[in-house]
Design an enzyme around this catalytic site. Sequence first.
Site, PDB file in Angstrom:
ATOM      1  CB  THR A 103      49.364  67.519  11.754  1.00 34.03           C
ATOM      2  OG1 THR A 103      50.377  67.885  10.818  1.00 34.03           O
ATOM      3  CG2 THR A 103      49.286  68.573  12.849  1.00 34.03           C
TER       4      THR A 103
ATOM      5  CG  HIS B 191      54.963  68.861   3.850  1.00 36.78           C
ATOM      6  ND1 HIS B 191      54.164  68.740   2.731  1.00 36.78           N
ATOM      7  CD2 HIS B 191      54.107  68.935   4.909  1.00 36.78           C
ATOM      8  CE1 HIS B 191      52.888  68.743   3.105  1.00 36.78           C
ATOM      9  NE2 HIS B 191      52.828  68.858   4.419  1.00 36.78           N
TER      10      HIS B 191
ATOM     11  CG  ASN C 219      49.053  68.522   1.904  1.00 33.28           C
ATOM     12  OD1 ASN C 219      49.947  67.774   2.276  1.00 33.28           O
ATOM     13  ND2 ASN C 219      47.978  68.061   1.293  1.00 33.28           N
TER      14      ASN C 219
ATOM     15  CE1 TYR D 150      50.265  73.963   5.879  1.00 31.27           C
ATOM     16  CE2 TYR D 150      50.517  71.742   5.015  1.00 31.27           C
ATOM     17  CZ  TYR D 150      49.849  72.646   5.827  1.00 31.27           C
ATOM     18  OH  TYR D 150      48.783  72.233   6.578  1.00 31.27           O
TER      19      TYR D 150
ATOM     20  CG  ASN E 263      46.396  75.155   3.818  1.00 34.56           C
ATOM     21  OD1 ASN E 263      45.603  75.512   4.678  1.00 34.56           O
ATOM     22  ND2 ASN E 263      47.375  74.293   4.054  1.00 34.56           N
TER      23      ASN E 263
END
Length: 358
Positions: free
Chosen positions: A26, A173, A176, A178, A233
């Site tokens: 990112t 994805h 992480n 999400y 996260n």
Amino acid sequence: MTIHLNTPINLGALHLPNRIIMAPLTRMRAPNSVPTEIMATYYSQRASAGLIISEATPISPQGVGYPSTPGIWSQEQIDAWQKITSAVHNKNGRMFLQLWHVGRISHPDFHDGDLPVAPSAIMPDGQVLTPNGMKPFVTPRALATEEIPGIIDDYRQAAKNALAAEFDGVEIHSANGYLLDQFLRDGTNERTDQYGGSFENRARILLEVTTAVVDVCGAERVGIRLSPSGTFNDMADSNPEAIFSYVLTELSRFNLAYLHIVDALEGDIRHGAKVIALDVLRKAYHGNLIVCGGYDQNRAETVLAEGRADAVAFGQLYVANPDLVERFQQHAPLNPPDPSTFYGGDAKGYTDYPSLTG
């Protein structure tokens, strides 16, 4: 035969000249979620990678959680991405698009005041970067059961859009912290419907998304990213080895191009990660395995030689070294990355890192 970083490999439909993968990174240089011309320069500079995996790309406006991240839901975005894939292909490179929905790792500032969505209404610890600066996370809204087919349709359409933009394939994805990762972990999924509780139920949306994307692209052009030991996260699970062993066994049935595993990082361990050994994951998954997470050249060569992975993805090294393949081949010094330019900005720290040839 001993496998090295420079040993060619077939990943699904692609023949890679080497096993040096550019990890998804990112960089937040796409105002209004539309890819820009400088991104074509950035990615094409790195076209000697065996495979480029694009920065995480939201599949829908609902999936956005960071400023200036490029999307894949509109024709304008498709057209802009197509210029990037052409630039990469013109240098004989290969590129997958990473499909992303951040779930609860967002803020109402991105959604006209609406709450982010998640498996369950559990607020993550910490803060989020919004268009209006850093703000505390909010408690997300739990997705209704009847909304989930719409999420799966968003992944399906995003995969179609990626092919229209002439990507060579896509990476789902599911790492992480999400959305798809949030469904997998019992620390973020307290649902009582068919998407919560048992391993089968928590893995259901990932497997349904995988089925939808494979129907569009073909399994040979689909990869998946997972972070079984990750705590990023504010993620946790009571028995990560068990749930991820189940998930990997189920994913093995698809005969995907690859599975992409993010190793436990120093930050994960510092935050109490239950680290799952790579050998456990290798045994559970039957297919090509890419590993990522702070690898240097020596460690990468070792993991390949030992047969514990089939390719290695590099993140920060690719930020600072567009010609990483050539530097590894020549055992040349590496440019150090400048963290102050990782996110947002212009060409500085993006396209201005020198190559060996100047």
